[in-house]
Write a protein that holds these residues in place. Structure first.
Motif, mmCIF file in Angstrom:
data_model
loop_
_atom_site.group_PDB
_atom_site.id
_atom_site.type_symbol
_atom_site.label_atom_id
_atom_site.label_comp_id
_atom_site.label_asym_id
_atom_site.label_seq_id
_atom_site.Cartn_x
_atom_site.Cartn_y
_atom_site.Cartn_z
ATOM 1 N N ASN A 153 -0.769 -24.619 -6.000
ATOM 2 C CA ASN A 153 -1.048 -23.055 -5.837
ATOM 3 C C ASN A 153 -2.445 -23.076 -6.106
ATOM 4 N N ALA A 175 -3.374 -23.165 3.704
ATOM 5 C CA ALA A 175 -2.463 -22.569 4.294
ATOM 6 C C ALA A 175 -1.853 -21.450 3.774
ATOM 7 N N THR A 176 -1.479 -21.443 2.372
ATOM 8 C CA THR A 176 -0.782 -20.703 1.901
ATOM 9 C C THR A 176 -1.811 -20.335 0.375
ATOM 10 N N ARG A 178 -1.832 -18.278 -3.326
ATOM 11 C CA ARG A 178 -0.864 -17.428 -4.095
ATOM 12 C C ARG A 178 -1.368 -15.920 -4.533
ATOM 13 N N THR A 198 -1.652 -16.884 4.636
ATOM 14 C CA THR A 198 -0.260 -16.388 3.826
ATOM 15 C C THR A 198 -0.491 -16.149 2.201
ATOM 16 N N VAL A 199 -0.160 -14.964 1.922
ATOM 17 C CA VAL A 199 -0.251 -14.576 0.619
ATOM 18 C C VAL A 199 1.078 -14.440 -0.184
ATOM 19 N N THR A 200 1.333 -15.349 -1.019
ATOM 20 C CA THR A 200 2.754 -15.645 -1.614
ATOM 21 C C THR A 200 2.951 -14.628 -2.762
#
Length: 204
Positions: A153, A175-176, A178, A198-200
């Motif tokens: 994260n 890539a992702t 948090r 990409t925001v999780t």
């Protein structure tokens, strides 16, 4: 040793079989210890606790031992040489305020990295970010020259308060992400997301 105020000293050498613990006087007050000529850690642990260590000039040479932190920050604000051992270096919280070349060794930032200058590593992945590490860029000229090794994260913050120009997202982006936070000066400055993100978690 006890800090009754912020101290700026030329040289600090840590070469101990045990732990050198820095405390404040009073104990609840956070202090800053600065070196202007040379900081050297060849053995033993420098336990900074809540107190900051700032390398304002001169060299930083770490060959063995450890620097432990609570909520404190290690700041590199020097044009002098910064040397890590071949086995690597690890710190919880690091602020880089000037151009910094890490050499060929790997180094790890576990919790928080503030990029206010250029961080140059010899290859991709030599900068290792801990799981949940918060990376903050404060200006477009404050960059990572190569892609780091990301933890599971990563949190990102962009601030254009001090940079004077827009920030363009670059090598600090996995890539992702948090949590992504974008701060502006309240006027025309902005952050340009020039890569897919990409925001999780939370977008602020």
């Amino acid at each position: 040793f006890s800090l009754a105020q912020n101290y700026a000293i030329p040289t600090l050498v840590v070469n101990s079989a045990g732990t050198v613990t820095v405390v404040g006087n009073p104990t609840t007050t956070t202090r800053t210890l600065s070196t202007g000529t040379a900081f050297t850690n060849t053995a033993g642990t420098l336990a900074m606790g809540r107190h900051n260590l700032s390398i304002t000039a001169g060299t930083f040479t770490f060959t063995a031992g450890a620097i432990t932190q609570g909520a404190s920050i290690l700041t590199f604000n020097t044009a002098g040489a910064i040397t890590f051992p071949a086995s690597g270096f690890s710190i919880d919280n690091l602020t880089v305020s000037t151009a910094f070349t890490a050499g060929t060794s790997s180094f790890t930032v576990v919790k928080a990295l503030v990029v206010s200058g250029t961080i140059t590593t010899s290859a991709a992945g030599k900068l290792i970010l801990g799981d949940g590490c918060l990376v903050t860029r404060t200006a477009n000229g404050a960059t990572l020259t190569r892609v780091p090794t990301f933890g599971a994260n990563t949190d990102l913050t962009y601030s254009t308060y001090t940079g004077g120009v827009d920030i363009v997202a670059a090598n600090e982006v996995p890539a992702t992400v948090r949590n992504l936070t974008v701060l502006t000066d309240g006027a025309a400055l902005k952050t340009q997301l020039a890569v897919n993100i990409t925001v999780t978690g939370t977008l602020t």
